[in-house]
Design a protein around this motif. Structure first.
Motif, PDB file in Angstrom:
ATOM      1  N   LEU A 279       0.839  -1.197   0.000  1.00 47.10           N
ATOM      2  CA  LEU A 279       0.000   0.000   0.000  1.00 47.10           C
ATOM      3  C   LEU A 279       0.874   1.246   0.000  1.00 47.10           C
ATOM      4  CD1 LEU A 279      -2.797  -0.982   2.561  1.00 47.10           C
ATOM      5  CD2 LEU A 279      -2.935  -0.952   0.058  1.00 47.10           C
ATOM      6  N   LEU A 280       0.574   2.169  -0.892  1.00 49.35           N
ATOM      7  CA  LEU A 280       1.326   3.416  -0.979  1.00 49.35           C
ATOM      8  C   LEU A 280       0.601   4.499  -0.186  1.00 49.35           C
ATOM      9  CD1 LEU A 280       2.334   3.325  -4.756  1.00 49.35           C
ATOM     10  CD2 LEU A 280       3.657   2.591  -2.760  1.00 49.35           C
ATOM     11  N   PRO A 281       1.321   5.518   0.294  1.00 47.33           N
ATOM     12  CA  PRO A 281       0.709   6.517   1.177  1.00 47.33           C
ATOM     13  C   PRO A 281      -0.410   7.306   0.507  1.00 47.33           C
ATOM     14  CG  PRO A 281       2.911   7.200   0.494  1.00 47.33           C
ATOM     15  CD  PRO A 281       2.753   5.776   0.072  1.00 47.33           C
ATOM     16  N   LYS A 282      -1.372   7.726   1.324  1.00 48.44           N
ATOM     17  CA  LYS A 282      -2.527   8.459   0.805  1.00 48.44           C
ATOM     18  C   LYS A 282      -2.154   9.860   0.320  1.00 48.44           C
ATOM     19  CE  LYS A 282      -6.004   5.976   3.486  1.00 48.44           C
ATOM     20  NZ  LYS A 282      -7.103   6.094   4.472  1.00 48.44           N
ATOM     21  N   SER A 283      -0.956  10.324   0.662  1.00 45.12           N
ATOM     22  CA  SER A 283      -0.525  11.644   0.184  1.00 45.12           C
ATOM     23  C   SER A 283      -0.297  11.655  -1.321  1.00 45.12           C
ATOM     24  CB  SER A 283       0.769  12.073   0.891  1.00 45.12           C
ATOM     25  OG  SER A 283       1.823  11.148   0.621  1.00 45.12           O
ATOM     26  N   PRO A 293       7.546  -0.309 -21.326  1.00 46.01           N
ATOM     27  CA  PRO A 293       6.110  -0.612 -21.270  1.00 46.01           C
ATOM     28  C   PRO A 293       5.729  -1.175 -19.904  1.00 46.01           C
ATOM     29  CG  PRO A 293       7.074  -1.428 -23.316  1.00 46.01           C
ATOM     30  CD  PRO A 293       8.220  -0.998 -22.449  1.00 46.01           C
ATOM     31  N   ALA A 294       4.546  -0.793 -19.428  1.00 45.53           N
ATOM     32  CA  ALA A 294       4.070  -1.253 -18.123  1.00 45.53           C
ATOM     33  C   ALA A 294       3.127  -2.437 -18.323  1.00 45.53           C
ATOM     34  CB  ALA A 294       3.356  -0.120 -17.392  1.00 45.53           C
ATOM     35  N   PRO A 295       3.491  -3.631 -17.838  1.00 43.40           N
ATOM     36  CA  PRO A 295       2.600  -4.792 -17.973  1.00 43.40           C
ATOM     37  C   PRO A 295       1.286  -4.558 -17.235  1.00 43.40           C
ATOM     38  CG  PRO A 295       4.822  -5.468 -17.326  1.00 43.40           C
ATOM     39  CD  PRO A 295       4.764  -3.977 -17.194  1.00 43.40           C
ATOM     40  N   ALA A 296       0.246  -5.231 -17.699  1.00 45.39           N
ATOM     41  CA  ALA A 296      -1.070  -5.061 -17.092  1.00 45.39           C
ATOM     42  C   ALA A 296      -1.050  -5.376 -15.599  1.00 45.39           C
ATOM     43  CB  ALA A 296      -2.086  -5.953 -17.815  1.00 45.39           C
ATOM     44  N   GLY A 297      -0.283  -6.392 -15.218  1.00 41.21           N
ATOM     45  CA  GLY A 297      -0.225  -6.752 -13.802  1.00 41.21           C
ATOM     46  C   GLY A 297       0.319  -5.629 -12.941  1.00 41.21           C
ATOM     47  N   ALA A 302      -0.600  -1.181  -9.165  1.00 42.70           N
ATOM     48  CA  ALA A 302      -0.424   0.236  -8.831  1.00 42.70           C
ATOM     49  C   ALA A 302      -1.762   0.865  -8.448  1.00 42.70           C
ATOM     50  CB  ALA A 302       0.203   0.978 -10.003  1.00 42.70           C
ATOM     51  N   ILE A 303      -2.820   0.529  -9.178  1.00 44.96           N
ATOM     52  CA  ILE A 303      -4.146   1.064  -8.867  1.00 44.96           C
ATOM     53  C   ILE A 303      -4.607   0.580  -7.497  1.00 44.96           C
ATOM     54  CG2 ILE A 303      -6.583   0.999  -9.549  1.00 44.96           C
ATOM     55  CD1 ILE A 303      -5.633   0.859 -12.463  1.00 44.96           C
ATOM     56  N   GLU A 304      -4.373  -0.688  -7.209  1.00 46.35           N
ATOM     57  CA  GLU A 304      -4.771  -1.242  -5.908  1.00 46.35           C
ATOM     58  C   GLU A 304      -3.953  -0.635  -4.769  1.00 46.35           C
ATOM     59  OE1 GLU A 304      -4.183  -5.390  -6.423  1.00 46.35           O
ATOM     60  OE2 GLU A 304      -5.867  -5.639  -7.828  1.00 46.35           O
ATOM     61  N   ALA A 305      -2.668  -0.379  -5.033  1.00 48.16           N
ATOM     62  CA  ALA A 305      -1.800   0.160  -3.981  1.00 48.16           C
ATOM     63  C   ALA A 305      -2.058   1.629  -3.706  1.00 48.16           C
ATOM     64  CB  ALA A 305      -0.332  -0.041  -4.372  1.00 48.16           C
ATOM     65  N   ALA A 306      -2.546   2.350  -4.720  1.00 47.37           N
ATOM     66  CA  ALA A 306      -2.785   3.793  -4.570  1.00 47.37           C
ATOM     67  C   ALA A 306      -4.123   4.157  -5.214  1.00 47.37           C
ATOM     68  CB  ALA A 306      -1.644   4.584  -5.188  1.00 47.37           C
ATOM     69  N   PRO A 307      -5.248   3.681  -4.639  1.00 47.82           N
ATOM     70  CA  PRO A 307      -6.557   3.963  -5.250  1.00 47.82           C
ATOM     71  C   PRO A 307      -6.914   5.442  -5.239  1.00 47.82           C
ATOM     72  CG  PRO A 307      -6.811   2.975  -3.077  1.00 47.82           C
ATOM     73  CD  PRO A 307      -5.359   2.874  -3.426  1.00 47.82           C
ATOM     74  N   HIS A 308      -6.223   6.213  -4.404  1.00 42.31           N
ATOM     75  CA  HIS A 308      -6.454   7.650  -4.273  1.00 42.31           C
ATOM     76  C   HIS A 308      -5.646   8.447  -5.293  1.00 42.31           C
ATOM     77  CE1 HIS A 308      -3.512   5.784  -1.609  1.00 42.31           C
ATOM     78  NE2 HIS A 308      -2.718   6.756  -2.010  1.00 42.31           N
ATOM     79  N   ALA A 309      -4.758   7.781  -6.037  1.00 43.01           N
ATOM     80  CA  ALA A 309      -3.851   8.475  -6.961  1.00 43.01           C
ATOM     81  C   ALA A 309      -4.217   8.172  -8.402  1.00 43.01           C
ATOM     82  CB  ALA A 309      -2.408   8.064  -6.696  1.00 43.01           C
ATOM     83  N   ALA A 328      -3.628   4.454 -16.329  1.00 44.26           N
ATOM     84  CA  ALA A 328      -3.636   2.999 -16.207  1.00 44.26           C
ATOM     85  C   ALA A 328      -4.996   2.437 -16.601  1.00 44.26           C
ATOM     86  CB  ALA A 328      -3.290   2.602 -14.772  1.00 44.26           C
ATOM     87  N   GLN A 329      -6.069   3.130 -16.239  1.00 45.77           N
ATOM     88  CA  GLN A 329      -7.408   2.650 -16.591  1.00 45.77           C
ATOM     89  C   GLN A 329      -7.594   2.604 -18.099  1.00 45.77           C
ATOM     90  OE1 GLN A 329      -6.735   4.822 -14.204  1.00 45.77           O
ATOM     91  NE2 GLN A 329      -7.818   4.208 -12.335  1.00 45.77           N
ATOM     92  N   GLU A 330      -7.091   3.636 -18.797  1.00 42.63           N
ATOM     93  CA  GLU A 330      -7.199   3.657 -20.255  1.00 42.63           C
ATOM     94  C   GLU A 330      -6.439   2.480 -20.870  1.00 42.63           C
ATOM     95  OE1 GLU A 330      -7.519   8.413 -21.316  1.00 42.63           O
ATOM     96  OE2 GLU A 330      -5.547   7.547 -20.883  1.00 42.63           O
ATOM     97  N   LYS A 331      -5.271   2.196 -20.337  1.00 46.70           N
ATOM     98  CA  LYS A 331      -4.453   1.126 -20.901  1.00 46.70           C
ATOM     99  C   LYS A 331      -5.095  -0.240 -20.642  1.00 46.70           C
ATOM    100  CE  LYS A 331       0.124   1.728 -20.821  1.00 46.70           C
ATOM    101  NZ  LYS A 331       0.448   2.301 -22.137  1.00 46.70           N
ATOM    102  N   LEU A 332      -5.644  -0.419 -19.438  1.00 50.61           N
ATOM    103  CA  LEU A 332      -6.254  -1.705 -19.110  1.00 50.61           C
ATOM    104  C   LEU A 332      -7.564  -1.920 -19.873  1.00 50.61           C
ATOM    105  CD1 LEU A 332      -5.603  -1.777 -15.263  1.00 50.61           C
ATOM    106  CD2 LEU A 332      -4.513  -3.215 -16.998  1.00 50.61           C
ATOM    107  N   ALA A 333      -8.263  -0.826 -20.188  1.00 51.13           N
ATOM    108  CA  ALA A 333      -9.532  -0.949 -20.914  1.00 51.13           C
ATOM    109  C   ALA A 333      -9.322  -1.216 -22.397  1.00 51.13           C
ATOM    110  CB  ALA A 333     -10.357   0.327 -20.725  1.00 51.13           C
ATOM    111  N   HIS A 334      -8.106  -1.034 -22.873  1.00 54.97           N
ATOM    112  CA  HIS A 334      -7.803  -1.217 -24.297  1.00 54.97           C
ATOM    113  C   HIS A 334      -7.735  -2.711 -24.606  1.00 54.97           C
ATOM    114  CE1 HIS A 334      -6.045  -0.309 -28.217  1.00 54.97           C
ATOM    115  NE2 HIS A 334      -5.173  -1.264 -27.971  1.00 54.97           N
ATOM    116  N   THR A 335      -8.559  -3.177 -25.534  1.00 51.12           N
ATOM    117  CA  THR A 335      -8.632  -4.619 -25.814  1.00 51.12           C
ATOM    118  C   THR A 335      -8.413  -4.961 -27.285  1.00 51.12           C
ATOM    119  OG1 THR A 335     -11.046  -4.452 -26.092  1.00 51.12           O
ATOM    120  CG2 THR A 335     -10.218  -5.020 -23.885  1.00 51.12           C
ATOM    121  N   SER A 336      -8.054  -3.993 -28.114  1.00 51.60           N
ATOM    122  CA  SER A 336      -7.941  -4.256 -29.552  1.00 51.60           C
ATOM    123  C   SER A 336      -6.511  -4.561 -30.000  1.00 51.60           C
ATOM    124  CB  SER A 336      -8.490  -3.068 -30.346  1.00 51.60           C
ATOM    125  OG  SER A 336      -7.787  -1.878 -30.022  1.00 51.60           O
TER     126      SER A 336
END
Length: 500
Positions: A279-283, A293-297, A302-309, A328-336
């Motif tokens: 978990l990353l800090p809420k700041s 390139p950032a793998p989907a995992g 990263a989203i789970e560790a910093a849901p506020h960021a 990250a959301q845009e990249k994960l939603a990309h399926t084509s």
């Protein structure tokens, strides 16, 4: 207005605010930073530095390196970022190309390259250091004077304490279109290649970062990356530097201790940080990923560790940065297929073969010793989807399978979305029986080759299915940014009989 002038003006507006927190926790105010840059500028000019003088720069990221590099540029010099560990032949080739008049290095590096016991130890660890002290250059050193430092070397301490630091005003600023930094990127010993940036191209890059990444007083940016540290300082925010070789655990703890609002990581490094601290800090408001390139995992973690960021992935090149930024959301939603790079921040052109060409005010001046650039061929293959760019691979990585052109970058992001796959890379290795290339998929994680053979046909094109699947403990990487090293990967996945 030049980069240095922007920084000096910002420092003059908030002299008592903390500009930098060094790796050891010591602080430097904007007033102190301004005074030191001007002192170094005055001292270098008093000691003969001329406009356009190259300074071979071998100082690791620190408070001293920042002050010295900015002082060099303020004096009209050109910072030539060196890599003494590149090997003697490559170092010598780069030196011939750059032709610097000065060398700036840590005193410990002078000692390590000159003293026999230290040099022998470095050799045993695979590090062949050049003898910096023997270079026929003017020398500057940081840190205490150690054995091996040239007798006539100027110390950073003497530059900071021995000269007037008055500001002569903007009329004394260097030409914003003159070279300010040289960064070696690729090439061979026969033909090294180096990118030349001006203060103008760097300022344009900082402005693009600031447009997408709000920064201002009160923000704390935790990174060792100069190109994120500089917009931090120009914005009046606080640059927090991690210690050299900070462990992932220490990096994560400092995010919390220093109240970081922004941070930057290479994807592999962020994965290690999250292994140490899930978990990353809420700041934190922004987590930036880049250099590979950032793998989907990693994006999901990263989203789970910093849901506020907001988790952002930056697509950039040394020659022109940034180019595009996607969430990250845009990249994960990309399926084509391929990697969604986001909406470009610069002018783009897609050639008939799919190669991406770039231009804009943040484009470098060109390559050292070559004509100026007006447009950059990236070597990346893309397609447009609405206002976004989708990366499908590198021209040089393309594999030919019969009549089918296989672009690894088109399929690797999709494969990393499978459960049990952390990273994925596709390479071709020579097939001695057919004379063609065997397509090998290398993955890390808990998935087995049999599982992947069952799941891949529903995910990627039939003609892209690998001939062989190899599970590795890790993928080989190189350089400070830890990019995937496909040449070493090809060696790692060669059939056993081929390497006997």
């Amino acid at each position: 207005m030049t980069l240095i002038r922007r920084l000096l003006d910002q420092a003059a507006r908030t002299p008592s605010a903390v500009a930098l927190v060094a790796g050891d926790g010591t602080e430097m105010t904007y007033g102190e930073l301004r005074h030191r840059i001007l002192a170094v500028r005055h001292g270098l000019r008093a000691n003969g530095m001329r406009a356009g003088d190259g300074v071979l720069f071998s100082v690791r990221p620190s408070r001293d390196s920042l002050v010295l590099a900015l002082g060099v540029v303020a004096a009209g010099g050109v910072v030539v970022f060196a890599d003494p560990g590149a090997g003697p032949e490559m170092f010598a080739a780069r030196l011939r190309l750059a032709s610097p008049r000065w060398s700036a290095a840590e005193s410990v590096l002078y000692a390590a390259s000159r003293l026999r016991p230290v040099r022998a130890l470095a050799r045993r660890r695979g590090l062949l250091l050049p003898d910096l002290a023997d270079l026929p250059l003017r020398h500057i050193h940081t840190g205490p004077r150690l054995p091996g430092v040239p007798r006539d070397s100027l110390s950073l301490h003497s530059l900071l304490t021995g000269h007037d630091a008055s500001d002569p005003g903007p009329e004394a600023d260097p030409d914003p279109d003159a070279p300010a930094a040289v960064i070696f990127t690729s090439g061979t010993t026969a033909k090294p290649r180096a990118v030349v940036h001006t203060q103008a191209s760097l300022v344009a890059a900082l402005d693009l970062f600031r447009e997408r990444l709000p920064l201002g007083p009160g923000d704390v940016v935790h990174t060792d990356q100069l190109m994120l540290g500089l917009p931090t300082l120009v914005s009046g925010a606080r640059w927090s530097m991690p210690p050299l070789s900070a462990s992932p655990k220490r990096f994560a703890l400092q995010l919390r201790e220093r109240g970081a609002t922004h941070t930057f990581c290479v994807p592999v490094h962020l994965a290690e940080v999250l292994d140490a601290e899930p978990l990353l800090p809420k700041s934190l408001r922004y987590v930036l990923l880049g250099a590979a390139p950032a793998p989907a995992g990693v994006l999901r973690r990263a989203i789970e560790a910093a849901p506020h960021a907001e988790v952002l992935s930056v697509y950039a090149m040394t020659e022109i940065l940034p180019v595009a930024i996607a969430s990250a959301q845009e990249k994960l939603a990309h399926t084509s297929g391929g990697d969604n790079l986001g909406t470009p921040l610069v002018h783009t052109r897609v050639a008939s073969d799919g190669e991406l060409w770039l231009s804009g005010p943040n484009l470098c001046r060109g390559y050292l010793g070559e004509p100026p650039l007006t447009e950059l061929p990236t070597g990346d293959l893309v397609r447009r989807e609405s206002d976004r760019l989708v990366l499908i691979g590198r021209k040089k990585d393309m594999l030919i399978r019969g009549k089918f052109n296989l672009y690894p970058g088109l399929y690797e992001p999709a494969i990393t979305t499978l459960d049990g796959v952390d990273e994925a890379a596709i390479v071709g290795v020579p097939d001695p029986e057919t004379g063609d290339e065997e397509v090998v998929l290398a993955v890390t994680g808990t998935a087995t080759p049999d599982e992947l053979r069952r799941r891949l046909p529903q995910l990627i094109d039939h003609d892209a299915l690998p001939d062989r699947i190899v599970v590795l403990p890790s993928l080989p990487r190189s350089g400070r940014t830890r990019k995937l090293d496909r040449d070493r990967l090809r060696e790692a996945v060669l059939p056993r009989e081929a390497v006997r």
